[in-house]
Design a protein around this motif. Structure first.
Motif, PDB file in Angstrom:
ATOM      1  N   ILE A 362       0.849  -1.182   0.000  1.00 11.48           N
ATOM      2  CA  ILE A 362       0.000   0.000   0.000  1.00 11.48           C
ATOM      3  C   ILE A 362       0.891   1.241   0.000  1.00 11.48           C
ATOM      4  CG2 ILE A 362      -1.939  -1.143   1.103  1.00 11.48           C
ATOM      5  CD1 ILE A 362      -0.783   0.498   3.663  1.00 11.48           C
ATOM      6  N   PRO A 363       0.345   2.411  -0.324  1.00 13.54           N
ATOM      7  CA  PRO A 363       1.199   3.600  -0.424  1.00 13.54           C
ATOM      8  C   PRO A 363       1.872   3.984   0.891  1.00 13.54           C
ATOM      9  CG  PRO A 363      -0.885   3.962  -1.537  1.00 13.54           C
ATOM     10  CD  PRO A 363      -1.020   2.686  -0.793  1.00 13.54           C
ATOM     11  N   ARG A 364       1.124   4.031   1.983  1.00 18.07           N
ATOM     12  CA  ARG A 364       1.707   4.565   3.217  1.00 18.07           C
ATOM     13  C   ARG A 364       1.036   3.947   4.433  1.00 18.07           C
ATOM     14  NH1 ARG A 364       1.385  10.746   3.242  1.00 18.07           N
ATOM     15  NH2 ARG A 364       2.473  10.301   1.302  1.00 18.07           N
ATOM     16  N   ALA A 365       1.798   3.842   5.519  1.00 20.08           N
ATOM     17  CA  ALA A 365       1.261   3.308   6.770  1.00 20.08           C
ATOM     18  C   ALA A 365       1.931   4.007   7.943  1.00 20.08           C
ATOM     19  CB  ALA A 365       1.490   1.798   6.863  1.00 20.08           C
ATOM     20  N   VAL A 366       1.298   3.891   9.104  1.00 20.66           N
ATOM     21  CA  VAL A 366       1.849   4.400  10.359  1.00 20.66           C
ATOM     22  C   VAL A 366       2.025   3.224  11.303  1.00 20.66           C
ATOM     23  CG1 VAL A 366       1.458   5.898  12.352  1.00 20.66           C
ATOM     24  CG2 VAL A 366       0.741   6.648  10.078  1.00 20.66           C
ATOM     25  N   VAL A 367       3.174   3.149  11.940  1.00 19.48           N
ATOM     26  CA  VAL A 367       3.430   2.134  12.964  1.00 19.48           C
ATOM     27  C   VAL A 367       3.629   2.860  14.286  1.00 19.48           C
ATOM     28  CG1 VAL A 367       5.000   0.346  13.782  1.00 19.48           C
ATOM     29  CG2 VAL A 367       4.451   0.499  11.348  1.00 19.48           C
ATOM     30  N   ALA A 368       2.836   2.496  15.282  1.00 18.15           N
ATOM     31  CA  ALA A 368       2.872   3.192  16.569  1.00 18.15           C
ATOM     32  C   ALA A 368       3.069   2.213  17.717  1.00 18.15           C
ATOM     33  CB  ALA A 368       1.578   3.977  16.774  1.00 18.15           C
ATOM     34  N   ALA A 403       6.868  -5.213  12.750  1.00 21.46           N
ATOM     35  CA  ALA A 403       5.661  -4.389  12.641  1.00 21.46           C
ATOM     36  C   ALA A 403       5.672  -3.563  11.359  1.00 21.46           C
ATOM     37  CB  ALA A 403       5.549  -3.465  13.853  1.00 21.46           C
ATOM     38  N   VAL A 404       6.838  -3.010  11.002  1.00 25.19           N
ATOM     39  CA  VAL A 404       6.942  -2.247   9.756  1.00 25.19           C
ATOM     40  C   VAL A 404       6.705  -3.161   8.560  1.00 25.19           C
ATOM     41  CG1 VAL A 404       8.459  -0.856   8.298  1.00 25.19           C
ATOM     42  CG2 VAL A 404       8.469  -0.522  10.779  1.00 25.19           C
ATOM     43  N   ARG A 405       7.254  -4.344   8.611  1.00 21.90           N
ATOM     44  CA  ARG A 405       7.012  -5.307   7.525  1.00 21.90           C
ATOM     45  C   ARG A 405       5.539  -5.684   7.439  1.00 21.90           C
ATOM     46  NH1 ARG A 405      12.143  -9.111   9.199  1.00 21.90           N
ATOM     47  NH2 ARG A 405      13.783  -7.984   8.046  1.00 21.90           N
ATOM     48  N   ARG A 406       4.918  -5.858   8.596  1.00 22.77           N
ATOM     49  CA  ARG A 406       3.504  -6.233   8.637  1.00 22.77           C
ATOM     50  C   ARG A 406       2.613  -5.140   8.050  1.00 22.77           C
ATOM     51  NH1 ARG A 406       3.346  -7.074  13.718  1.00 22.77           N
ATOM     52  NH2 ARG A 406       1.954  -5.426  14.464  1.00 22.77           N
ATOM     53  N   ALA A 407       3.054  -3.879   8.190  1.00 22.42           N
ATOM     54  CA  ALA A 407       2.282  -2.768   7.624  1.00 22.42           C
ATOM     55  C   ALA A 407       2.240  -2.853   6.103  1.00 22.42           C
ATOM     56  CB  ALA A 407       2.893  -1.438   8.063  1.00 22.42           C
ATOM     57  N   HIS A 408       3.271  -3.439   5.506  1.00 21.47           N
ATOM     58  CA  HIS A 408       3.304  -3.752   4.072  1.00 21.47           C
ATOM     59  C   HIS A 408       3.052  -2.511   3.212  1.00 21.47           C
ATOM     60  CE1 HIS A 408       3.740  -6.917   1.177  1.00 21.47           C
ATOM     61  NE2 HIS A 408       2.653  -6.552   0.520  1.00 21.47           N
ATOM     62  N   ALA A 409       3.849  -1.472   3.481  1.00 20.35           N
ATOM     63  CA  ALA A 409       3.674  -0.205   2.761  1.00 20.35           C
ATOM     64  C   ALA A 409       4.986   0.235   2.130  1.00 20.35           C
ATOM     65  CB  ALA A 409       3.171   0.874   3.718  1.00 20.35           C
ATOM     66  N   ARG A 410       4.865   1.090   1.100  1.00 21.26           N
ATOM     67  CA  ARG A 410       6.064   1.652   0.462  1.00 21.26           C
ATOM     68  C   ARG A 410       6.655   2.760   1.324  1.00 21.26           C
ATOM     69  NH1 ARG A 410       2.575   0.939  -3.963  1.00 21.26           N
ATOM     70  NH2 ARG A 410       1.935   3.138  -3.943  1.00 21.26           N
ATOM     71  N   GLU A 411       5.808   3.462   2.081  1.00 20.35           N
ATOM     72  CA  GLU A 411       6.240   4.541   2.969  1.00 20.35           C
ATOM     73  C   GLU A 411       5.667   4.290   4.354  1.00 20.35           C
ATOM     74  OE1 GLU A 411       6.194   8.123  -0.399  1.00 20.35           O
ATOM     75  OE2 GLU A 411       4.488   7.837   0.953  1.00 20.35           O
ATOM     76  N   VAL A 412       6.494   4.456   5.384  1.00 23.60           N
ATOM     77  CA  VAL A 412       6.052   4.185   6.759  1.00 23.60           C
ATOM     78  C   VAL A 412       6.495   5.323   7.673  1.00 23.60           C
ATOM     79  CG1 VAL A 412       6.291   2.666   8.760  1.00 23.60           C
ATOM     80  CG2 VAL A 412       6.100   1.686   6.467  1.00 23.60           C
ATOM     81  N   VAL A 413       5.570   5.767   8.520  1.00 18.86           N
ATOM     82  CA  VAL A 413       5.880   6.718   9.584  1.00 18.86           C
ATOM     83  C   VAL A 413       5.929   5.929  10.883  1.00 18.86           C
ATOM     84  CG1 VAL A 413       5.186   8.802  10.810  1.00 18.86           C
ATOM     85  CG2 VAL A 413       4.717   8.581   8.357  1.00 18.86           C
ATOM     86  N   LEU A 414       7.048   6.003  11.587  1.00 19.86           N
ATOM     87  CA  LEU A 414       7.242   5.225  12.816  1.00 19.86           C
ATOM     88  C   LEU A 414       7.162   6.142  14.032  1.00 19.86           C
ATOM     89  CD1 LEU A 414       7.957   2.590  14.246  1.00 19.86           C
ATOM     90  CD2 LEU A 414      10.373   3.028  13.722  1.00 19.86           C
ATOM     91  N   LEU A 415       6.270   5.812  14.960  1.00 19.03           N
ATOM     92  CA  LEU A 415       6.063   6.605  16.172  1.00 19.03           C
ATOM     93  C   LEU A 415       6.442   5.752  17.386  1.00 19.03           C
ATOM     94  CD1 LEU A 415       2.480   7.981  15.310  1.00 19.03           C
ATOM     95  CD2 LEU A 415       4.668   9.120  14.912  1.00 19.03           C
ATOM     96  N   PRO A 416       7.647   5.940  17.961  1.00 20.13           N
ATOM     97  CA  PRO A 416       8.065   5.119  19.105  1.00 20.13           C
ATOM     98  C   PRO A 416       7.335   5.465  20.394  1.00 20.13           C
ATOM     99  CG  PRO A 416       9.738   6.752  18.589  1.00 20.13           C
ATOM    100  CD  PRO A 416       8.721   6.824  17.484  1.00 20.13           C
ATOM    101  N   ASN A 417       6.934   6.741  20.568  1.00 21.64           N
ATOM    102  CA  ASN A 417       6.163   7.184  21.735  1.00 21.64           C
ATOM    103  C   ASN A 417       6.846   6.916  23.076  1.00 21.64           C
ATOM    104  OD1 ASN A 417       4.159   8.032  19.945  1.00 21.64           O
ATOM    105  ND2 ASN A 417       3.043   6.107  20.086  1.00 21.64           N
ATOM    106  N   ASP A 418       8.171   6.936  23.072  1.00 24.74           N
ATOM    107  CA  ASP A 418       8.926   6.695  24.298  1.00 24.74           C
ATOM    108  C   ASP A 418      10.360   7.173  24.050  1.00 24.74           C
ATOM    109  OD1 ASP A 418      10.360   5.704  26.482  1.00 24.74           O
ATOM    110  OD2 ASP A 418       9.143   3.881  26.611  1.00 24.74           O
ATOM    111  N   THR A 419      10.857   8.035  24.936  1.00 26.30           N
ATOM    112  CA  THR A 419      12.220   8.541  24.782  1.00 26.30           C
ATOM    113  C   THR A 419      13.237   7.409  24.752  1.00 26.30           C
ATOM    114  OG1 THR A 419      11.608  10.583  25.932  1.00 26.30           O
ATOM    115  CG2 THR A 419      13.948  10.080  25.778  1.00 26.30           C
ATOM    116  N   ASP A 420      13.027   6.401  25.598  1.00 24.22           N
ATOM    117  CA  ASP A 420      13.990   5.303  25.704  1.00 24.22           C
ATOM    118  C   ASP A 420      13.994   4.390  24.481  1.00 24.22           C
ATOM    119  OD1 ASP A 420      14.714   6.230  28.192  1.00 24.22           O
ATOM    120  OD2 ASP A 420      13.320   4.915  29.264  1.00 24.22           O
ATOM    121  N   LEU A 421      12.991   4.509  23.628  1.00 26.54           N
ATOM    122  CA  LEU A 421      12.902   3.643  22.451  1.00 26.54           C
ATOM    123  C   LEU A 421      13.516   4.280  21.209  1.00 26.54           C
ATOM    124  CD1 LEU A 421       9.372   1.941  22.431  1.00 26.54           C
ATOM    125  CD2 LEU A 421      11.612   0.842  22.539  1.00 26.54           C
TER     126      LEU A 421
END
Length: 581
Positions: A362-368, A403-421
């Motif tokens: 798919i064109p784009r996905a978000v991983v959070a 998780a990024v692979r599972r999103a199966h997108a050409r473009e991915v925005v990754l949101l770690p939501n944790d300073t330690d990550l």
């Protein structure tokens, strides 16, 4: 939500539950009629959004009323004030702003009594207050319909008779509006704002009688030929709306200044908080006037010529993308967009459509990365691929890569939501980039920043623009967390003992307390002392019942121009997360 009237039962007074029911029915009625009202919107500007603006204003009022019921058992005065205040904060467009003042006028009278005579006086005060709020009142508009409703029930009497007389007077006046304004007559329609007010009064009549009105508001036929150019299309280029904290004297000067700058000026409110609406060619001058008068909030500027998006129900809401339900969010254009749920287009773009099923990227996905199944469900509902984190068990690099692979997108925005990550997420992003996936890591430091970023995500715009907007939204969100100390320790706020409640702001202990609610209030006050327009509360399953409602009420009482929205994180999440935008 409220008890239904028994057959042949009619109300004699508007108690708190009846006001709540009226508010909900008005919201529903405007939702049903929104598209039809949009379709007949030709005055003051033929931009086809009056129905939508009235609906969104009613939605804000409805949310405010439900919030006071969630917090306590309000009386009638508290309920009508909440309804009016919610409409003031959420007023949209010319007609929505006037509707908020009508409700405010009614609230001042109904707070003192709620029988038929008080309702008649409330409608009279509403009509007077609305006219006073408009710089240059015009007949054949919602003002005319409001005055007719008040005049029809001026004699007072039992509640049901007053409500019926008001409704019938408004419906009759609405029919006549097509002959009072040339633009309405040429288009063959009645006034759109007046049509919305008739729907609101119909909801009131149904509330007190238990029966829908005998006759609906007139539905105009579409014009047989293309409409002539409507008045207002040659008018000012911009609509400017903002909330304003200012005293009465400053607002009086502001009215004069804005009246000279443009037209369709409506200033509603009072007691230090106002909603300002005006059409101008110089939007900057209108905003500067507000800055000189006081403190403007939620500045919304709309260019009429470019605002051609269809209304909700027929397409996409103005200013709203397809994102996570996150309350009233500020987009990059300065507008607030309300986002709940997803549409088919968003599901397709984010990986829940047929492309993913066929194995195509798919064109784009978000991983959070999110704590608790509640937040995971919220983000997944918005199309994001989620990774659960548990106390003391942050996800490993391999989990993020998967998780990024599972999103199966050409473009991915990754949101770690944790300073330690952050480092773990960066390493995962690099690995996936090597597989040909374009990944942008937004360094979100808390779940509330991730919610803010996801709320402004627009899968249809350019990737770089989307990342910039999401990064800006996250960066504009200050965050805090409440935790319970496990042992005695030295902190930046002093020494804490085991069992103490710790209020962490931006990752540092700022408050040490004994009570969760009191500590949360102190943290909120410290965060809001620097300003803010939206508070996000995220509570866990083991958070004490009533905490969120108590904090919402605390914000409503102390910070007039601030909205609050609450989410449930579920199990295995901190007791309370706070975001301030």
């Amino acid at each position: 939500m409220s008890r239904a009237l028994q057959p042949d039962e009619e109300l004699v007074e508007l108690d708190a539950e009846a006001v709540r029911t009226w508010c909900a029915r008005a919201f529903d009625a405007l939702g049903r009629e929104r598209e039809e009202i949009d379709a007949i919107n030709v005055y003051p500007v033929a931009d086809g959004d009056t129905g939508t603006n009235l609906y969104l204003t009613a939605e804000a009022a409805h949310r405010a009323v439900e919030a006071v019921f969630a917090a306590s058992g309000p009386d009638t005065a508290e309920t009508v004030r909440a309804m009016a205040h919610g409409a003031l904060l959420g007023a949209r467009g010319n007609s929505g702003t006037i509707l908020s003042q009508l409700l405010r006028g009614m609230a001042t009278v109904l707070a003192d009594g709620c029988d038929g005579d008080h309702l008649a006086r409330a409608l009279a005060e509403a009509a007077r207050a609305a006219r006073q709020a408009v710089a240059r009142p015009v007949e054949g508009t919602i003002l005319t319909v409001a005055s007719a409703a008040a005049g029809a029930c001026a004699a007072g009497g039992p509640l049901v008779r007053v409500a019926r007389d008001a409704y019938e007077g408004a419906a009759t006046a609405l029919t006549a509006t097509s002959g009072q304004l040339d633009v309405l007559e040429r288009a063959g329609v009645v006034d759109a704002g007046g049509r919305g007010l008739v729907a609101v009064l119909g909801a009131l009549l149904e509330t007190v009688t238990g029966r829908a009105p005998d006759h609906a508001a007139p539905v105009p036929l579409p014009p047989a030929a293309p409409r002539e150019k409507c008045a207002g299309e040659d008018g000012p280029a911009y609509e400017v709306i903002y909330l304003l904290e200012a005293d009465d004297a400053a607002v009086a000067l502001l009215r004069s200044r804005l009246d000279a700058l443009g037209e369709s000026l409506v200033v509603v409110g009072g007691d230090g908080l106002w909603n300002v609406h005006v059409h101008v060619d110089d939007a900057g001058a209108a905003v500067e006037a507000g800055v000189e008068a006081g403190r403007p909030h939620r500045i919304r500027i709309t260019h009429f010529a470019s605002d051609a998006t269809p209304a909700p129900g027929r397409g996409t809401a103005r200013g709203a993308g397809s994102g996570v339900g996150a309350g009233d969010r500020r987009g990059t254009d300065g507008a607030h967009t309300h986002r709940y749920g997803t549409g088919d287009g968003y599901a397709h773009a984010c990986g829940t459509g047929d492309d993913a099923a066929r194995g195509e990227r798919i064109p784009r996905a978000v991983v959070a990365v999110v704590p608790g199944e509640g937040l995971a469900g919220l983000c997944a509902e918005a199309g994001a691929t989620t990774v659960r984190t548990r106390p003391g068990e942050p996800p490993a690099e391999d989990e993020l890569v998967e998780a990024v692979r599972r999103a199966h997108a050409r473009e991915v925005v990754l949101l770690p939501n944790d300073t330690d990550l952050r480092e773990t997420a960066a390493a995962a992003a690099e690995r996936v980039r090597a597989e040909g996936v374009r990944v942008a890591l937004i360094p979100t430091r808390a779940a509330v920043q991730g919610i803010a970023a996801l709320a402004v995500h627009e899968p249809d715009r350019r990737f770089d623009e989307d990342v910039v907007a999401m990064t800006a939204a996250a960066g504009a969100t200050r965050y805090a967390e409440l935790a319970v100390a496990e042992h005695r320790s030295f902190t930046s706020a002093g020494v804490c003992q085991a069992g103490d409640v710790l209020g962490l702001i931006e990752g540092d202990v700022a408050v040490i307390g004994k009570d969760l609610t009191e500590t949360a209030r102190t943290v909120l006050d410290r965060m809001l002392s620097a300003g803010g327009e939206l508070v996000t509360l995220v509570v866990a399953d083991d958070t004490p019942p009533g905490l969120a409602a108590d904090l919402e009420q605390h914000v409503r009482r102390g910070y007039l121009a601030v909205d609050t929205t609450t989410y449930h994180a579920g199990a295995e999440a901190p007791p309370l997360l706070i975001g301030v935008e």
